[in-house]
Design an enzyme around this catalytic site. Structure first.
Site, PDB file in Angstrom:
ATOM      1  N   TYR A  93     -67.859  52.180  40.968  1.00  0.00           N
ATOM      2  CA  TYR A  93     -67.728  50.722  40.981  1.00  0.00           C
ATOM      3  C   TYR A  93     -69.057  50.031  41.305  1.00  0.00           C
ATOM      4  CZ  TYR A  93     -62.613  51.263  40.996  1.00  0.00           C
ATOM      5  OH  TYR A  93     -61.310  51.571  40.673  1.00  0.00           O
ATOM      6  N   LYS A 115     -62.440  65.779  42.180  1.00  0.00           N
ATOM      7  CA  LYS A 115     -62.410  66.418  40.862  1.00  0.00           C
ATOM      8  C   LYS A 115     -63.586  67.386  40.796  1.00  0.00           C
ATOM      9  CE  LYS A 115     -60.403  66.745  36.786  1.00  0.00           C
ATOM     10  NZ  LYS A 115     -59.097  67.411  36.655  1.00  0.00           N
ATOM     11  N   ASP A 154     -55.901  64.779  39.650  1.00  0.00           N
ATOM     12  CA  ASP A 154     -54.754  64.777  38.740  1.00  0.00           C
ATOM     13  C   ASP A 154     -53.545  65.441  39.385  1.00  0.00           C
ATOM     14  OD1 ASP A 154     -56.311  67.060  38.699  1.00  0.00           O
ATOM     15  OD2 ASP A 154     -56.197  67.368  36.541  1.00  0.00           O
ATOM     16  N   ASP A 184     -52.506  52.673  44.871  1.00  0.00           N
ATOM     17  CA  ASP A 184     -51.569  51.830  44.137  1.00  0.00           C
ATOM     18  C   ASP A 184     -50.365  52.643  43.671  1.00  0.00           C
ATOM     19  OD1 ASP A 184     -53.176  49.689  44.536  1.00  0.00           O
ATOM     20  OD2 ASP A 184     -53.552  49.257  42.431  1.00  0.00           O
TER      21      ASP A 184
END
Length: 373
Positions: free
Chosen positions: A142, A189, A221, A249
């Site tokens: 970000y 990851k 994942d 979320d």
């Protein structure tokens, strides 16, 4: 205690839910003899409209001079639906996080017994869920360098982390685990990303300082799948910025509504407290938004300053409100309560000892009678 609190209501339903948090904090101040000074300022789309800046300098100055920031929400469809917009409301929040050094976002996720049937997940799967997500907030993709070629056909976003950025939030996560169930799960990851391999090396080395805490690992994942299959397995989740944004979320599904999820953003100075539900423009001005996430964020604010009894008083009032089905339309479509009524009920339970309030109090509310005893 005297606290100066900057109130940045922002956009959409932000002003409505933040108003209820302020109402509840004023009730706490009255009961416990505290002085809370509230000062409002612009942020987000409304700040762009009035000041051509999503984070005006006067807003930033107020935040830096305050003890805490109570944040509402930012975002507006006119920016969401315009990929060519040069200035966006979200830039104000990103800059505020950076300027205040808010490197850790803390998001508790709880399955309330009274709302287990409201979740789209099976009751037996979510029962007993009580986790907290520690999301790194000022690094990663970000905030990395962003590139777009001249004809706008190739784009890139740099994901970058340093050892120091990882260590400082990892310490917070391990310390939280020490007073909980003593387990940290690092979500990364590492089979693909070099930044994730750095996270894994740094966190593994740091874990030796916390021998009473068990550390395990999940690829993001798999973690996303486990959040749905067996969420009660988690205690403290530690992860980087984008992964934390996504799985926190996702965690809102567990409780039955994203309108229940509070958060704190902490760092080296002024801390910020906000619901995670966003601006929800479709509900703006309708008095139907769920204020509980914002009110629980206010409880986290109190806990941040060691006012644990006061924070628990808010949490207990929220819990009893939920148990008595005084809830907004996202939880009860047949007989919803308004945003302001939910705030009134919670504030009243704080002003009057919660346990002294009889069931008839809640029945009167459902019948549309006055909330005040």
């Amino acid at each position: 205690m005297n606290l100066k609190i900057a109130v940045l209501s922002g956009d959409g339903i932000g002003p409505e839910v933040t108003k209820e948090s302020v109402k509840v904090l004023k009730a706490v101040a009255e009961v416990y003899g505290h002085t809370f000074e509230f000062q409002e300022a612009l942020v987000g789309a409304i700040a762009i409209d009035e000041k051509e800046n999503p984070l005006p300098e006067e807003t930033l100055a107020l935040c830096k001079s305050s003890d805490a920031v109570l944040f509402g929400a930012i975002g507006d469809p006119k920016y969401d639906n315009n990929p060519d917009a040069k200035v966006r409301p979200e830039q104000g929040l990103l800059k505020l996080r950076k300027e205040l050094g808010l490197f850790a976002n803390i998001r508790p996720i709880t399955a309330y017994d009274s709302l287990l049937e409201k979740s789209p997940l099976k009751k037996e799967i979510i029962q007993g869920t009580d986790m907290v997500i520690y999301r790194e907030l000022t690094g990663g993709i970000y905030f990395g360098e962003k590139k777009l070629n001249e004809d706008k056909t190739i784009a890139s976003d740099l994901c970058e982390y340093s050892q120091i950025e990882i260590e400082r939030i990892a310490h917070l996560a391990f310390k939280a685990a020490q007073v909980r169930r003593k387990k940290v799960t690092l979500v990364d990851k590492a089979n693909v990303l070099e930044t994730s391999r750095l996270w894994r090396r740094v966190v593994t080395a740091l874990s030796k300082q916390y021998p009473d805490v068990r550390l395990d690992f999940l690829f993001v994942d798999n973690a996303a799948m486990q959040m749905i299959l067996n969420p009660s397995q988690f205690d403290v989740i530690l992860t980087e910025n984008m992964f934390g944004d996504i799985i926190s979320d996702e965690g809102s599904v567990i409780g039955g509504s994203i309108g229940l999820l509070a958060s704190a953003s902490v760092g080296d100075g002024t801390a910020l407290f906000e619901p995670i539900h966003g601006s929800y423009p479709q509900a703006t001005g309708k008095n139907i938004a769920n204020p509980i996430a914002s009110i629980l964020s206010a409880a986290m604010l109190l806990g941040h300053f060691g006012l644990n009894e006061e924070a628990k008083r808010i949490q207990d009032a929220v819990d009893r409100t939920l148990k008595n089905n005084i809830v907004s339309v996202d939880i009860n479509k047949e007989n919803p309560s308004s945003t302001s009524l939910i705030g009134d009920v919670i504030a009243e339970m704080i002003l009057v000892d919660d346990q002294s309030i009889s069931s008839s109090f809640f029945e009167n509310i459902k019948l549309g009678k006055s909330v005040y005893i």
